[in-house]
Design an enzyme around this catalytic site. Structure first.
Site, mmCIF file in Angstrom:
data_model
loop_
_atom_site.group_PDB
_atom_site.id
_atom_site.type_symbol
_atom_site.label_atom_id
_atom_site.label_comp_id
_atom_site.label_asym_id
_atom_site.label_seq_id
_atom_site.Cartn_x
_atom_site.Cartn_y
_atom_site.Cartn_z
ATOM 1 N N HIS A 74 -81.360 -38.585 39.163
ATOM 2 C CA HIS A 74 -82.123 -39.471 37.887
ATOM 3 C C HIS A 74 -80.917 -40.919 37.736
ATOM 4 C CE1 HIS A 74 -85.035 -36.418 36.095
ATOM 5 N NE2 HIS A 74 -85.434 -37.464 36.983
ATOM 6 N N LYS A 81 -99.226 -34.012 29.293
ATOM 7 C CA LYS A 81 -98.496 -33.376 29.581
ATOM 8 C C LYS A 81 -97.387 -32.184 28.559
ATOM 9 C CE LYS A 81 -95.639 -34.738 33.707
ATOM 10 N NZ LYS A 81 -94.941 -35.759 34.147
ATOM 11 N N ARG A 115 -87.220 -38.875 47.299
ATOM 12 C CA ARG A 115 -86.218 -37.860 47.831
ATOM 13 C C ARG A 115 -87.319 -37.584 49.467
ATOM 14 N NH1 ARG A 115 -87.479 -34.671 42.040
ATOM 15 N NH2 ARG A 115 -89.414 -35.895 42.246
ATOM 16 N N SER A 150 -86.695 -32.295 38.005
ATOM 17 C CA SER A 150 -85.997 -31.609 36.528
ATOM 18 C C SER A 150 -86.916 -30.315 35.793
ATOM 19 C CB SER A 150 -86.909 -32.698 35.447
ATOM 20 O OG SER A 150 -86.218 -33.350 35.747
HETATM 21 P P1 ADP Z 1 -92.132 -38.411 37.025
HETATM 22 O O1 ADP Z 1 -92.696 -37.163 35.613
HETATM 23 O O2 ADP Z 1 -92.392 -39.421 36.807
HETATM 24 O O3 ADP Z 1 -92.260 -36.957 37.924
HETATM 25 P P2 ADP Z 1 -89.600 -37.623 36.490
HETATM 26 O O4 ADP Z 1 -88.555 -37.668 35.314
HETATM 27 O O5 ADP Z 1 -89.483 -35.821 36.981
HETATM 28 O O6 ADP Z 1 -90.447 -38.125 36.041
HETATM 29 O O7 ADP Z 1 -88.933 -38.751 37.717
HETATM 30 C C1 ADP Z 1 -88.533 -39.883 37.307
HETATM 31 C C2 ADP Z 1 -88.186 -40.930 39.044
HETATM 32 O O8 ADP Z 1 -86.426 -40.402 39.339
HETATM 33 C C3 ADP Z 1 -89.165 -40.887 39.708
HETATM 34 O O9 ADP Z 1 -88.708 -42.577 39.955
HETATM 35 C C4 ADP Z 1 -88.826 -39.725 41.156
HETATM 36 O O10 ADP Z 1 -88.326 -40.115 42.039
HETATM 37 C C5 ADP Z 1 -87.245 -40.007 40.150
HETATM 38 N N1 ADP Z 1 -85.915 -38.687 40.936
HETATM 39 C C6 ADP Z 1 -86.016 -37.816 40.249
HETATM 40 N N2 ADP Z 1 -85.649 -36.101 40.376
HETATM 41 C C7 ADP Z 1 -84.663 -37.213 41.763
HETATM 42 C C8 ADP Z 1 -83.366 -37.103 42.887
HETATM 43 N N3 ADP Z 1 -82.856 -35.762 42.689
HETATM 44 N N4 ADP Z 1 -82.701 -38.293 43.338
HETATM 45 C C9 ADP Z 1 -83.925 -39.664 42.939
HETATM 46 N N5 ADP Z 1 -84.808 -39.705 41.495
HETATM 47 C C10 ADP Z 1 -85.157 -38.789 42.122
#
Ligand code: ADP
Length: 155
Positions: free
Chosen positions: A18, A42, A91, A129
């Site tokens: 992120h 969620k 990703r 995450s």
């Molecule tokens: P959600 O609940 O929408 O899945 P996340 O917090 O997991 O929320 O992710 C938010 C955004 O961050 C999404 O666009 C996701 O694709 C991006 N994201 C998460 N991990 C990565 C990573 N390792 N590299 C690039 N983008 C990421």
């Protein structure tokens, strides 16, 4: 008109993936609002207050990167804060398929809002995450996967 992007997500917790997307996007937009969606269905691992505090800490030296939370549709929140862009990270092809439908539906609802995708850098492709939560849950060290500024606190 200021270019404001909303980066919506759960950030449960924020990872280096992120962080990398946000820092790269910070050069493209005047302002980035990291927006934690409050979704009743969620279940979250970390309380909202912790997730917000960690993000604040990571970007404390960037006045144009802020964090907040919202309920309801992301596009409605974007309108409320005058953001014309939604930022998302990609990703894998699975991310793409998932994001494509959300983005296309969002555009149907409010055509003026564009979703902008940044491809992750290769070192963060496998990072998410839920892996970080698993490591913490089982007593492992998540240090290399979370931003330096929050490493000790998250542990
Ligand atoms: P959600 O609940 O929408 O899945 P996340 O917090 O997991 O929320 O992710 C938010 C955004 O961050 C999404 O666009 C996701 O694709 C991006 N994201 C998460 N991990 C990565 C990573 N390792 N590299 C690039 N983008 C990421």
């Amino acid at each position: 008109m200021k270019k404001i992007a909303v980066f919506p997500g759960s950030f449960d917790p924020i990872t280096r993936g992120h962080e990398s997307i946000i820092l790269r996007a910070a050069t493209l937009f005047d302002e980035i609002i990291i927006a934690i969606g409050k979704n009743a269905e969620k279940k979250h691992f970390f309380p909202l207050e912790d997730r917000m505090r960690w993000i604040e800490k990571v970007f404390e030296e960037y006045p144009n990167i802020t964090v907040t939370n919202y309920k309801g549709l992301t596009v409605d929140f974007c309108q409320k804060v005058n953001a014309r862009f939604i930022l998302r990270g990609l990703r894998t092809s699975a991310d793409f398929e998932f994001e494509r439908s959300i983005s296309q539906i969002n555009k149907k609802i409010i055509p003026e809002i564009e979703t902008i995708f940044l491809l992750t850098t290769p070192e963060y492709t496998a990072l998410n995450s839920s892996i970080v939560r698993d490591i913490i849950f089982h007593g492992g060290d998540p240090g290399q996967f979370v931003p330096e500024a929050v490493r000790d606190d998250i542990r």
